[in-house]
Design an enzyme around this catalytic site. Sequence first.
Site, PDB file in Angstrom:
ATOM      1  N   SER A  10       0.793  -1.229   0.000  1.00 20.78           N
ATOM      2  CA  SER A  10       0.000   0.000   0.000  1.00 20.78           C
ATOM      3  C   SER A  10       0.827   1.282   0.000  1.00 20.78           C
ATOM      4  CB  SER A  10      -0.970  -0.001   1.190  1.00 20.78           C
ATOM      5  OG  SER A  10      -0.270  -0.065   2.409  1.00 20.78           O
ATOM      6  N   CYS A  32       0.237  -3.755  10.677  1.00 16.72           N
ATOM      7  CA  CYS A  32       1.034  -3.870   9.464  1.00 16.72           C
ATOM      8  C   CYS A  32       2.194  -4.836   9.681  1.00 16.72           C
ATOM      9  CB  CYS A  32       1.554  -2.492   9.059  1.00 16.72           C
ATOM     10  SG  CYS A  32       2.738  -2.529   7.692  1.00 16.72           S
ATOM     11  N   ASP A  62      -4.113  -1.543  11.957  1.00 17.53           N
ATOM     12  CA  ASP A  62      -5.069  -1.590  10.852  1.00 17.53           C
ATOM     13  C   ASP A  62      -6.437  -1.914  11.448  1.00 17.53           C
ATOM     14  OD1 ASP A  62      -3.101  -1.197   8.846  1.00 17.53           O
ATOM     15  OD2 ASP A  62      -2.604  -3.325   8.875  1.00 17.53           O
ATOM     16  N   HIS A 122      -3.593  -6.708   5.273  1.00 16.75           N
ATOM     17  CA  HIS A 122      -5.044  -6.902   5.270  1.00 16.75           C
ATOM     18  C   HIS A 122      -5.449  -8.182   4.530  1.00 16.75           C
ATOM     19  CE1 HIS A 122      -4.164  -2.622   5.536  1.00 16.75           C
ATOM     20  NE2 HIS A 122      -5.393  -2.335   5.914  1.00 16.75           N
TER      21      HIS A 122
END
Length: 282
Positions: free
Chosen positions: A90, A190, A197, A229
């Site tokens: 990300s 993370c 998260d 995720h």
Amino acid sequence: MSSYANHQALAGLTLGKSTDYRDTYDASLLQGVPRSLNRDPLGLKADNLPFHGTDIWTLYELSWLNAKGLPQVAVGHVELDYTSVNLIESKSFKLYLNSFNQTRFNNWDEVRQTLERDLSTCAQGKVSVALYRLDELEGQPIGHFNGTCIDDQDITIDNDEFTTDYLENATSGEKVVEETLVSHLLKSNCLITHQPDWGSIQIQYRGRQIDREKLLRYLVSFRHHNEFHEQCVERIFNDLLRFCQPEKLSVYARYTRRGGLDINPWRSNNDFVPSTTRLVRQ
């Protein structure tokens, strides 16, 4: 800590490192992470995965210049297929999008095609991209996960380290039920930076009934777990399939945004259709 947290495939990531921000187009900023890193320890093989699905990204901070130098803004919707070799890291995605800021494009479709091409190349898989003008999304309502929320339970949590122990013997009886359960208490960290998260999760299944207290304890045990995720969603799907053995299963998580991006992975072994409307924390 995940068993692969120090894998050499992660060593070159810009995540967790000081980086310069570029505002002219540079596709090389994108970085992929092999999906095999978390799938291999789970016994998941690319040619025989027990699920299908996509990683849905929303791009809130997307801007470029038109052919005359006038800034353009859009909201982007990206879907990355579960069969891709890599997931998209990300922070690198954010840096890549920033590189559009002072770059001229002839039209919106050129931007869309550029995104699709670059993301597909990085992920080594199928990617679809849609761009929306702001007035197309104005007035869009805040969505919610359909289902029964399991969060309001009067229980004591005395262990928040990740464990699958709670799922052992988590089903009871022989009666087959079909239900949708929701929790807003999903929190992981993370893999690299260990930053939190935050997410909401929807679990649809058909099978022997799953004990809601045990399921909630299992989900809360992710609180100090370090994975991306997409990896968490696949782990949850795999654990539920392994321990609870439902006939049908769908797992969908929508995470809060960071750096102008939110990530919303889903995995299913049936005809699940995810809602793409943002939730209240997104």
